[in-house]
Design a protein around this motif. Structure first.
Motif, PDB file in Angstrom:
ATOM      1  N   LEU A 319      42.511  18.363  42.770  1.00 45.07           N
ATOM      2  CA  LEU A 319      41.801  19.027  43.858  1.00 45.07           C
ATOM      3  C   LEU A 319      42.574  18.886  45.168  1.00 45.07           C
ATOM      4  N   VAL A 320      42.438  19.897  46.017  1.00 44.33           N
ATOM      5  CA  VAL A 320      42.857  19.809  47.413  1.00 44.33           C
ATOM      6  C   VAL A 320      41.577  19.842  48.239  1.00 44.33           C
ATOM      7  N   LEU A 321      41.314  18.752  48.958  1.00 50.15           N
ATOM      8  CA  LEU A 321      40.053  18.616  49.703  1.00 50.15           C
ATOM      9  C   LEU A 321      40.334  18.574  51.196  1.00 50.15           C
ATOM     10  N   TRP A 322      39.431  19.201  51.970  1.00 49.62           N
ATOM     11  CA  TRP A 322      39.590  19.165  53.417  1.00 49.62           C
ATOM     12  C   TRP A 322      38.263  18.778  54.065  1.00 49.62           C
ATOM     13  N   PRO A 323      38.328  18.340  55.350  1.00 51.05           N
ATOM     14  CA  PRO A 323      37.125  17.883  56.054  1.00 51.05           C
ATOM     15  C   PRO A 323      36.135  19.025  56.314  1.00 51.05           C
ATOM     16  N   PHE A 324      34.884  18.657  56.599  1.00 51.20           N
ATOM     17  CA  PHE A 324      34.409  17.280  56.639  1.00 51.20           C
ATOM     18  C   PHE A 324      33.790  16.882  55.308  1.00 51.20           C
ATOM     19  N   GLY A 325      33.777  15.580  55.041  1.00 49.92           N
ATOM     20  CA  GLY A 325      33.079  15.052  53.895  1.00 49.92           C
ATOM     21  C   GLY A 325      31.669  14.594  54.217  1.00 49.92           C
ATOM     22  N   HIS A 326      31.400  14.309  55.511  1.00 47.57           N
ATOM     23  CA  HIS A 326      30.100  13.699  55.848  1.00 47.57           C
ATOM     24  C   HIS A 326      28.979  14.712  55.917  1.00 47.57           C
ATOM     25  N   THR A 327      29.317  16.007  55.899  1.00 52.67           N
ATOM     26  CA  THR A 327      28.288  17.051  55.991  1.00 52.67           C
ATOM     27  C   THR A 327      28.655  18.214  55.088  1.00 52.67           C
ATOM     28  N   TYR A 328      27.634  18.905  54.605  1.00 53.53           N
ATOM     29  CA  TYR A 328      27.878  20.119  53.830  1.00 53.53           C
ATOM     30  C   TYR A 328      28.300  21.278  54.740  1.00 53.53           C
ATOM     31  N   ASP A 329      28.016  21.161  56.030  1.00 52.50           N
ATOM     32  CA  ASP A 329      28.322  22.257  56.953  1.00 52.50           C
ATOM     33  C   ASP A 329      29.830  22.451  57.076  1.00 52.50           C
ATOM     34  N   THR A 330      30.226  23.717  57.177  1.00 51.45           N
ATOM     35  CA  THR A 330      31.634  23.996  57.454  1.00 51.45           C
ATOM     36  C   THR A 330      31.897  23.876  58.952  1.00 51.45           C
ATOM     37  N   VAL A 331      31.016  24.462  59.741  1.00 51.20           N
ATOM     38  CA  VAL A 331      31.144  24.440  61.200  1.00 51.20           C
ATOM     39  C   VAL A 331      30.108  23.476  61.749  1.00 51.20           C
ATOM     40  N   THR A 332      30.572  22.500  62.512  1.00 52.40           N
ATOM     41  CA  THR A 332      29.684  21.443  62.992  1.00 52.40           C
ATOM     42  C   THR A 332      30.337  20.776  64.191  1.00 52.40           C
ATOM     43  N   ASP A 333      29.707  19.742  64.716  1.00 50.24           N
ATOM     44  CA  ASP A 333      30.298  18.963  65.799  1.00 50.24           C
ATOM     45  C   ASP A 333      31.699  18.508  65.386  1.00 50.24           C
ATOM     46  N   GLY A 334      32.722  18.963  66.133  1.00 50.87           N
ATOM     47  CA  GLY A 334      34.083  18.566  65.807  1.00 50.87           C
ATOM     48  C   GLY A 334      34.816  19.520  64.887  1.00 50.87           C
ATOM     49  N   MET A 335      34.207  20.635  64.521  1.00 48.92           N
ATOM     50  CA  MET A 335      34.876  21.603  63.641  1.00 48.92           C
ATOM     51  C   MET A 335      34.392  23.013  63.986  1.00 48.92           C
ATOM     52  N   THR A 336      35.281  23.772  64.617  1.00 54.53           N
ATOM     53  CA  THR A 336      34.911  25.154  64.939  1.00 54.53           C
ATOM     54  C   THR A 336      35.183  26.047  63.729  1.00 54.53           C
ATOM     55  N   ALA A 337      34.683  27.257  63.790  1.00 52.45           N
ATOM     56  CA  ALA A 337      34.919  28.215  62.705  1.00 52.45           C
ATOM     57  C   ALA A 337      36.416  28.480  62.543  1.00 52.45           C
ATOM     58  N   GLU A 338      37.133  28.578  63.665  1.00 52.55           N
ATOM     59  CA  GLU A 338      38.579  28.824  63.593  1.00 52.55           C
ATOM     60  C   GLU A 338      39.288  27.641  62.953  1.00 52.55           C
ATOM     61  N   GLU A 339      38.866  26.434  63.326  1.00 46.73           N
ATOM     62  CA  GLU A 339      39.509  25.238  62.768  1.00 46.73           C
ATOM     63  C   GLU A 339      39.240  25.132  61.266  1.00 46.73           C
ATOM     64  N   TYR A 340      38.009  25.405  60.890  1.00 50.05           N
ATOM     65  CA  TYR A 340      37.685  25.350  59.464  1.00 50.05           C
ATOM     66  C   TYR A 340      38.487  26.393  58.688  1.00 50.05           C
ATOM     67  N   ALA A 341      38.609  27.584  59.266  1.00 54.95           N
ATOM     68  CA  ALA A 341      39.361  28.644  58.584  1.00 54.95           C
ATOM     69  C   ALA A 341      40.819  28.236  58.386  1.00 54.95           C
ATOM     70  N   ARG A 342      41.371  27.507  59.352  1.00 55.43           N
ATOM     71  CA  ARG A 342      42.753  27.044  59.197  1.00 55.43           C
ATOM     72  C   ARG A 342      42.852  26.012  58.076  1.00 55.43           C
ATOM     73  N   PHE A 343      41.909  25.062  58.047  1.00 54.73           N
ATOM     74  CA  PHE A 343      41.901  24.088  56.950  1.00 54.73           C
ATOM     75  C   PHE A 343      41.855  24.797  55.601  1.00 54.73           C
ATOM     76  N   GLU A 344      40.963  25.782  55.515  1.00 57.12           N
ATOM     77  CA  GLU A 344      40.774  26.487  54.254  1.00 57.12           C
ATOM     78  C   GLU A 344      42.032  27.273  53.875  1.00 57.12           C
ATOM     79  N   SER A 345      42.623  27.927  54.856  1.00 53.61           N
ATOM     80  CA  SER A 345      43.792  28.763  54.597  1.00 53.61           C
ATOM     81  C   SER A 345      44.983  27.926  54.106  1.00 53.61           C
ATOM     82  N   VAL A 346      45.298  26.875  54.837  1.00 61.00           N
ATOM     83  CA  VAL A 346      46.422  26.025  54.425  1.00 61.00           C
ATOM     84  C   VAL A 346      46.083  25.308  53.117  1.00 61.00           C
ATOM     85  N   GLY A 347      44.844  24.883  52.983  1.00 64.09           N
ATOM     86  CA  GLY A 347      44.419  24.192  51.762  1.00 64.09           C
ATOM     87  C   GLY A 347      44.536  25.078  50.538  1.00 64.09           C
TER      88      GLY A 347
END
Ligand SMILES: [Zn+2]
Length: 424
Positions: A319-347
């Motif tokens: 598996l290739v896993l990216w943050p966050f692990g502490h919440t099911y939410d993709t976008v949350t405190d400390g993670m914008t939609a753009e940031e999550y999309a980058r994690f997902e894209s590179v991942g």
């Protein structure tokens, strides 16, 4: 505490029990021969919330793949999970399987890998390999230390870059391995990175460009005490945590639940010291965690974190896993939609390169205090957790034969290059 081939039955000897096992015997939770530590395939935990519940039951989750989980559970834990409507299939007695995998008749000396697995590096061999690399490539490789383990072992780090002795203004990348003691294949993964980016310098155009443009840091073992304990006596112990003693007499903190970002926030770690996911008495209570945190903190230069990308290697599940692990939410405190999309894209790009499955960490189950949550939450480092070979496999999941070292570490060459390219 480890129990060695102890069964709940008083009548059957261990040898007879193993014989029954290999002939395909299956047991219900009520069976008196249910092993004290049973290896089970769990079916029916089809959502992340259901898998989080399994993890919270206190079992040792070995791997997760395609909705199925492999866990080590006590008879009480197994009965409890069955009571939740899950299907548990006993694969074997974990302690007997460990003993059998450890080499059986042919034992090597203490602190070496069991016979047949000598291709893996012990702690001393890993340290020697780093020193040899630095002396063979003094212009581009230098070994130092990020601190000491609980038992006082040095935790070495190697820097690979042109003009290695100077702190140039170049993006930095960090690779960390062997946080969990029994995940020995990951130490070899870090050593593969070290070997490729030193031996290939000047001949491999991609390697040369990366070493010239970036500063690459590699920590092959974040848990040397656990790794040495796991192979002591020529028999694998199946050990995961570090070797810090706990107040109740048990040993070990799960260092991947001990990092100081939302530590213990979300039911993704255990308060029970004997649990395999014990979070420790306080955030960063493990010296191995403090060493990593302090090193990463030291790379804040002029107010800017120099490390831009990171992979922490684990086994197993592919598996290739990216943050966050502490919440099911993709976008949350400390993670914008753009940031999550980058994690997902590179991942996903890395996952396409090595054939792993890419997903947010919490899609497996919730974890808190993990290294990747901390790397991103505290330092905005593009941080991934890889679960390496195999996809599944019970005991061999942690102890693949050493013939797998080369194919399974070179398999990640492309992913490593992608991470480095995105560390900007
Ligand atoms: Zn791990």
């Amino acid at each position: 505490m480890l129990s060695k081939r102890r069964w709940t039955t008083t009548g059957a000897g261990a040898a007879a029990a193993v014989l029954v096992l290999v002939t395909g015997w299956q047991a219900s939770a009520a069976d008196e021969r249910t092993p004290e530590r049973g290896l089970y395939q769990v079916r029916g935990a089809d959502t992340a919330a259901a898998r989080t519940d399994v993890d919270r039951a206190g079992v040792d989750v070995l791997g997760v793949r395609d909705g199925g989980m492999e866990v080590v559970a006590s008879p009480e834990q197994a009965a409890g999970l069955r009571g939740q409507g899950l299907t548990l299939t006993l694969q074997g007695d974990w302690d007997a399987l460990l003993a059998a995998r450890g080499g059986g008749l042919s034992r090597t000396a203490a602190a070496d890998f069991p016979a047949g697995d000598e291709g893996y590096h012990t702690y001393a061999e890993m340290v020697a390999a780093l020193r040899e690399t630095a002396s063979a490539h003094p212009e581009i490789a230098a070994v130092s230390s990020i601190g000491s383990s609980h038992e006082g072992r040095d935790i070495p780090i190697i820097k690979i870059s042109d003009n290695v002795a100077s702190d140039e203004d170049e993006p930095e990348v960090l690779f960390t391995c062997n946080m969990h003691a029994r995940e020995h294949l990951t130490t070899e993964m870090c050593l593969r990175i070290v070997e490729r980016f030193t031996a290939g310098y000047g001949s491999d155009a991609g390697v040369t460009a990366a070493v010239d443009a970036k500063e690459i840091w590699v920590v092959p073992s974040q848990n040397p005490d656990g790794a040495e304990f796991d192979i002591a006596g020529g028999e694998y112990a199946g050990w995961r945590k570090n070797r810090q003693p706990n107040s109740d007499g048990s040993v070990g903190t799960d260092t991947n639940r001990n990092f100081d970002y939302k530590w213990g926030c979300c039911g993704g770690s255990s308060t029970s010291p004997s649990s395999e996911t014990y979070r420790g008495p306080s955030a960063a209570s493990a010296p191995e965690v403090r060493a990593v945190q302090d090193f990463v903190g030291s790379r804040v230069v002029g107010g800017t974190q120099q490390i831009k990308g990171h992979i922490d290697f684990h086994t197993f599940s592919e598996l290739v896993l990216w943050p966050f692990g502490h919440t099911y939410d993709t976008v949350t405190d400390g993670m914008t939609a753009e940031e999550y999309a980058r994690f997902e894209s590179v991942g996903e790009e890395m996952a396409a390169s090595n054939g792993y499955t890419g997903q947010q960490s919490s899609a497996l189950y919730v974890t808190d205090g993990s290294i990747s949550d901390w790397m991103w939450g505290e330092h905005k480092i593009l941080s991934y957790c890889f679960e390496m070979y195999p996809a599944g496999g019970g005991i061999d999941g942690f102890y693949p034969p050493d013939e797998q070292i080369v194919p399974q570490t070179t398999r990640n060459d492309g992913a490593v290059d992608i991470l480095i390219a995105n560390a900007t």
